[in-house]
Design an enzyme around this catalytic site. Structure first.
Site, PDB file in Angstrom:
ATOM      1  N   LYS A 241       2.581  86.378 -66.659  1.00  0.00           N
ATOM      2  CA  LYS A 241       2.715  87.828 -66.604  1.00  0.00           C
ATOM      3  C   LYS A 241       3.418  88.336 -67.864  1.00  0.00           C
ATOM      4  O   LYS A 241       2.966  89.268 -68.515  1.00  0.00           O
ATOM      5  CB  LYS A 241       3.497  88.203 -65.341  1.00  0.00           C
ATOM      6  CG  LYS A 241       3.686  89.677 -65.151  1.00  0.00           C
ATOM      7  CD  LYS A 241       4.330  89.965 -63.799  1.00  0.00           C
ATOM      8  CE  LYS A 241       4.750  91.423 -63.732  1.00  0.00           C
ATOM      9  NZ  LYS A 241       5.389  91.787 -62.469  1.00  0.00           N
TER      10      LYS A 241
ATOM     11  N   GLU B  41       8.348  77.440 -70.023  1.00  0.00           N
ATOM     12  CA  GLU B  41       7.505  76.328 -69.588  1.00  0.00           C
ATOM     13  C   GLU B  41       6.059  76.542 -70.013  1.00  0.00           C
ATOM     14  O   GLU B  41       5.407  75.664 -70.584  1.00  0.00           O
ATOM     15  CB  GLU B  41       7.563  76.194 -68.049  1.00  0.00           C
ATOM     16  CG  GLU B  41       8.894  75.744 -67.495  1.00  0.00           C
ATOM     17  CD  GLU B  41       9.849  76.886 -67.191  1.00  0.00           C
ATOM     18  OE1 GLU B  41       9.709  77.980 -67.804  1.00  0.00           O
ATOM     19  OE2 GLU B  41      10.736  76.696 -66.344  1.00  0.00           O
TER      20      GLU B  41
ATOM     21  N   GLY C 277       4.852  88.671 -59.655  1.00  0.00           N
ATOM     22  CA  GLY C 277       4.310  87.333 -59.936  1.00  0.00           C
ATOM     23  C   GLY C 277       3.881  86.611 -58.672  1.00  0.00           C
ATOM     24  O   GLY C 277       2.769  86.077 -58.575  1.00  0.00           O
ATOM     25  N   ARG C 278       4.740  86.592 -57.661  1.00  0.00           N
ATOM     26  CA  ARG C 278       4.434  85.829 -56.449  1.00  0.00           C
ATOM     27  C   ARG C 278       3.438  86.549 -55.547  1.00  0.00           C
ATOM     28  O   ARG C 278       3.106  86.058 -54.472  1.00  0.00           O
ATOM     29  CB  ARG C 278       5.724  85.466 -55.712  1.00  0.00           C
ATOM     30  CG  ARG C 278       6.659  86.640 -55.440  1.00  0.00           C
ATOM     31  CD  ARG C 278       8.046  86.168 -55.027  1.00  0.00           C
ATOM     32  NE  ARG C 278       8.993  87.284 -54.907  1.00  0.00           N
ATOM     33  CZ  ARG C 278       9.690  87.787 -55.911  1.00  0.00           C
ATOM     34  NH1 ARG C 278       9.543  87.311 -57.128  1.00  0.00           N
ATOM     35  NH2 ARG C 278      10.543  88.784 -55.705  1.00  0.00           N
TER      36      ARG C 278
ATOM     37  N   GLU D 279      12.092  83.623 -53.047  1.00  0.00           N
ATOM     38  CA  GLU D 279      12.351  84.423 -54.248  1.00  0.00           C
ATOM     39  C   GLU D 279      12.434  85.909 -53.880  1.00  0.00           C
ATOM     40  O   GLU D 279      13.079  86.692 -54.561  1.00  0.00           O
ATOM     41  CB  GLU D 279      11.258  84.183 -55.306  1.00  0.00           C
ATOM     42  CG  GLU D 279      11.745  84.425 -56.725  1.00  0.00           C
ATOM     43  CD  GLU D 279      10.743  84.060 -57.820  1.00  0.00           C
ATOM     44  OE1 GLU D 279       9.669  84.672 -57.871  1.00  0.00           O
ATOM     45  OE2 GLU D 279      11.037  83.174 -58.630  1.00  0.00           O
TER      46      GLU D 279
ATOM     47  N   HIS E 175       5.644  62.232 -38.558  1.00  0.00           N
ATOM     48  CA  HIS E 175       6.146  60.876 -38.779  1.00  0.00           C
ATOM     49  C   HIS E 175       7.275  60.869 -39.792  1.00  0.00           C
ATOM     50  O   HIS E 175       7.592  59.819 -40.350  1.00  0.00           O
ATOM     51  CB  HIS E 175       4.996  59.974 -39.235  1.00  0.00           C
ATOM     52  CG  HIS E 175       3.928  59.875 -38.193  1.00  0.00           C
ATOM     53  ND1 HIS E 175       3.930  58.912 -37.206  1.00  0.00           N
ATOM     54  CD2 HIS E 175       2.859  60.675 -37.948  1.00  0.00           C
ATOM     55  CE1 HIS E 175       2.886  59.106 -36.417  1.00  0.00           C
ATOM     56  NE2 HIS E 175       2.219  60.173 -36.826  1.00  0.00           N
TER      57      HIS E 175
ATOM     58  N   LYS F 134      18.188  80.368 -66.886  1.00  0.00           N
ATOM     59  CA  LYS F 134      17.310  80.419 -68.067  1.00  0.00           C
ATOM     60  C   LYS F 134      18.132  80.631 -69.335  1.00  0.00           C
ATOM     61  O   LYS F 134      17.908  80.000 -70.358  1.00  0.00           O
ATOM     62  CB  LYS F 134      16.306  81.581 -67.948  1.00  0.00           C
ATOM     63  CG  LYS F 134      15.211  81.373 -66.909  1.00  0.00           C
ATOM     64  CD  LYS F 134      14.205  82.514 -67.005  1.00  0.00           C
ATOM     65  CE  LYS F 134      13.291  82.558 -65.798  1.00  0.00           C
ATOM     66  NZ  LYS F 134      12.434  83.736 -65.753  1.00  0.00           N
TER      67      LYS F 134
HETATM   68  O1  F6P Z   1      11.377  82.497 -63.082  1.00  0.00           O
HETATM   69  C1  F6P Z   1      10.800  83.228 -62.053  1.00  0.00           C
HETATM   70  C2  F6P Z   1       9.538  83.910 -62.470  1.00  0.00           C
HETATM   71  O2  F6P Z   1       9.842  85.091 -63.124  1.00  0.00           O
HETATM   72  C3  F6P Z   1       8.642  84.160 -61.275  1.00  0.00           C
HETATM   73  O3  F6P Z   1       9.000  85.281 -60.556  1.00  0.00           O
HETATM   74  C4  F6P Z   1       7.313  84.216 -61.918  1.00  0.00           C
HETATM   75  O4  F6P Z   1       6.291  84.103 -60.984  1.00  0.00           O
HETATM   76  C5  F6P Z   1       7.410  83.067 -62.872  1.00  0.00           C
HETATM   77  O5  F6P Z   1       8.744  83.124 -63.339  1.00  0.00           O
HETATM   78  C6  F6P Z   1       6.445  83.045 -64.006  1.00  0.00           C
HETATM   79  O6  F6P Z   1       6.532  84.182 -64.801  1.00  0.00           O
HETATM   80  P1  F6P Z   1       5.396  84.574 -65.820  1.00  0.00           P
HETATM   81  O7  F6P Z   1       4.135  84.806 -65.064  1.00  0.00           O
HETATM   82  O8  F6P Z   1       5.879  85.790 -66.535  1.00  0.00           O
HETATM   83  O9  F6P Z   1       5.216  83.413 -66.777  1.00  0.00           O
END
Ligand code: F6P
Length: 543
Positions: free
Chosen positions: A205, A211, A266-267, A352, A383, A503
């Site tokens: 987003k 990452e 995002g979620r 979240e 199990h 972060k």
């Molecule tokens: O670190 C949390 C977060 O902001 C989530 O809410 C989001 O879904 C995810 O990181 C990834 O964010 P982006 O889509 O901006 O890479």
């Protein structure tokens, strides 16, 4: 404050007597209990009769929902109001799957033409990949590997749904998901893939997430090592983002960017362009069927009265256990292997959103908020951790999710699976008394160990089959449940400031770990020692 509401206090009072209730008695006293406490919507049956509730409990919970103006909150969300106040944004994931196409406005502007436009572009692109006409750079070879690079909401939704709907996917395509910044994730995923047959979807987003950007840079190097021409990037990378500028800075052709908007959390973004890898896997028609399912549950949520409303009912049951019977966690147990990633997906959605400690006025909340959500598919969980749910000291309300028909009709597997599904909720609710154990000639010293207290609550969620629309409706059900709970707890469910501090600190530590000269460390003694050890043992080259 919520606990000051008379409706809250009435529930607290009511809970004192409700604690004494046992499901055995409740079912014995009311032969029509299952019927009374069952609802249906958008292809899903919710049987919530195996909960420690009475009619009075539900009425009091609904009174609380009214006192917290849940109906008004639902209207405000669908009307595009800026209910995400800490980020000053509307919350309109419902527009992404608004299949009736009625206007939905943000700041007076109908967002539906933009939503439909992106869906059409996604469908055209997905068709090209699926029919093999999207070929590798300067090659006739069609793209066969789709690798999504994203994390959190830009990973869990499509990864979960691609697994859930794998039955409907084109098996010639291999759709994979890389999220972790751990290089192992990318390395293992790319092992054996042909660069010329590989398409990367960079899904972010913000297009700044460490990452995802790290994985995207490494993926680009991997591609260019083989194809040796920067121009190959535009054929092998597409982006899904709200950040057009950062996408073109990365070198992705803006033609190959699929847009979404800041009013999509995002979620809550699976139905946006974030769903692109899923759409490629299952095809646009199945993707649209999934949106239909989402929309059916959205309509139900917006229109059904509180007492017939599935998301509201699930939310209120969760509030009952969390706030009035002190449950700390909630288990989600899908009896379908395709839903293996569903609990992980729900963890982000729920934790979240409602893992918050201050209310909307910025004061510390005076009640418990979001529970710890966890789960695994049945029967595996039986199990592993079910022992604790049956006989442990923690109260763990559980959702059992299952289907009447299997998509893979193998022998009698489905009958066995579903017999376990049914038996577990029965065992949890009714248990086995000491007298019953003794009557089975259990040696007296073992009777306490072989007694099951029962009275362990569960919801049963049942649909005919795991179709794309059933999945869509199921996800929407949980999205709206989380929303209602946020309203009742008076927290802001659509921000996630709690992830920020780590972060920021990680950036500082990264500088320290990668510094050439021994850095001046100013953390606590534990953190300093760990950083020193990592430097000493991980980076001999820095000596
Ligand atoms: O670190 C949390 C977060 O902001 C989530 O809410 C989001 O879904 C995810 O990181 C990834 O964010 P982006 O889509 O901006 O890479």
């Amino acid at each position: 404050m919520r606990t000051h509401l008379s409706e809250w206090q009435a529930l607290a009072q009511h809970a004192q007597t409700a604690r004494e209730l046992h499901l055995r008695d409740l079912f014995r006293e009311d032969p029509r209990r299952a019927e009374r406490f069952s609802l249906e919507a958008a292809g899903w049956l919710l049987d919530y009769s195996k909960n420690r509730i009475t009619q009075e409990t539900m009425e009091r919970l609904r009174a609380l929902a009214r006192a917290c103006d849940v109906p008004g909150a639902i209207r405000a969300m669908f009307a595009g109001e800026r209910i995400n106040r800490t980020e000053n944004r509307a919350v309109l994931h419902v527009a992404l799957r608004n299949r009736s196409n009625t206007p939905i406005r943000v700041d007076g502007q109908d967002v539906m033409p933009a939503v439909n436009g992106v869906l059409e572009r996604m469908a055209a692109f997905a068709r090209q990949v699926r029919d093999g006409s999207w070929t590798g750079y300067r090659s006739r070879r069609p793209v066969r590997n789709i690798v999504n690079l994203g994390i959190g909401g830009s990973d869990l939704g499509p990864a979960m749904a691609a697994e859930a709907l794998r039955f409907y996917s084109d098996r010639r395509l291999r759709v994979r998901f890389v999220s972790n910044v751990d290089g192992t994730h990318l390395a293992e995923t790319l092992l054996g893939l042909e660069p010329v047959e590989t398409l990367f979807v960079v899904a972010s987003k913000t297009f700044t997430t460490q990452e995802t950007m790290t994985n995207a840079e490494s993926a680009r190097r991997w591609l260019l090592r083989a194809l040796k021409d920067d121009a190959a990037v535009s054929r092998h990378f597409v982006a899904v983002s709200t950040n057009r500028e950062a996408v073109s800075r990365f070198g992705i052709d803006p033609q190959n960017m699929f847009e979404f908007w800041d009013w999509v959390g995002g979620r809550y973004s699976l139905c946006s362009a974030i769903g692109l890898p899923l759409m490629i896997a299952i095809g646009p028609e199945n993707f649209f069927r999934m949106l239909d399912g989402f929309h059916a549950m959205d309509r139900h949520f917006a229109e059904a009265p509180l007492e017939k409303n599935l998301p509201v009912t699930l939310a209120l049951l969760g509030v009952w256990y969390r706030n009035f019977l002190s449950a700390e966690s909630h288990a989600v147990l899908p009896y379908d292997q395709y839903l293996a990633r569903f609990p992980a997906y729900l963890q982000q959605l729920d934790m979240e959103s409602n893992g918050k400690g201050v209310d909307r006025q910025g004061r510390p909340v005076d009640c418990a908020t979001g529970p710890i959500l966890w789960g695994e598919p049945g029967t595996n969980g039986q199990h592993a951790f079910f022992q604790l749910i049956h006989q442990g000291t923690a109260l763990v309300p559980a959702d059992f999710i299952g289907f009447c028909r299997s998509l893979n009709d193998v022998g009698d597997h489905h009958l066995k699976l579903m017999s376990n599904f049914v038996a577990q909720t029965e065992a949890l609710a009714f248990g086995k008394t000491a007298a019953e154990a003794a009557a089975e000639k259990v040696p007296p010293e073992l009777v306490p160990h072989k007694t099951f207290p029962g009275n362990r609550p569960s919801n049963t969620l049942l649909a005919d089959a795991l179709t794309p629309d059933a999945l869509g409706a199921l996800i929407a059900l949980y999205e709206h449940k989380v929303f209602v709970q946020g309203v009742i707890w008076d927290v802001f469910s659509f921000d996630q400031w709690g992830v920020e501090l780590g972060k920021v600190l990680a950036k500082k530590v990264l500088d320290e770990l990668s510094a050439g000269a021994e850095p001046q460390l100013s953390h606590d003694s534990s953190t300093n020692a760990i950083v020193r050890r990592l430097r000493a043992r991980r980076y001999p080259a820095l000596e």
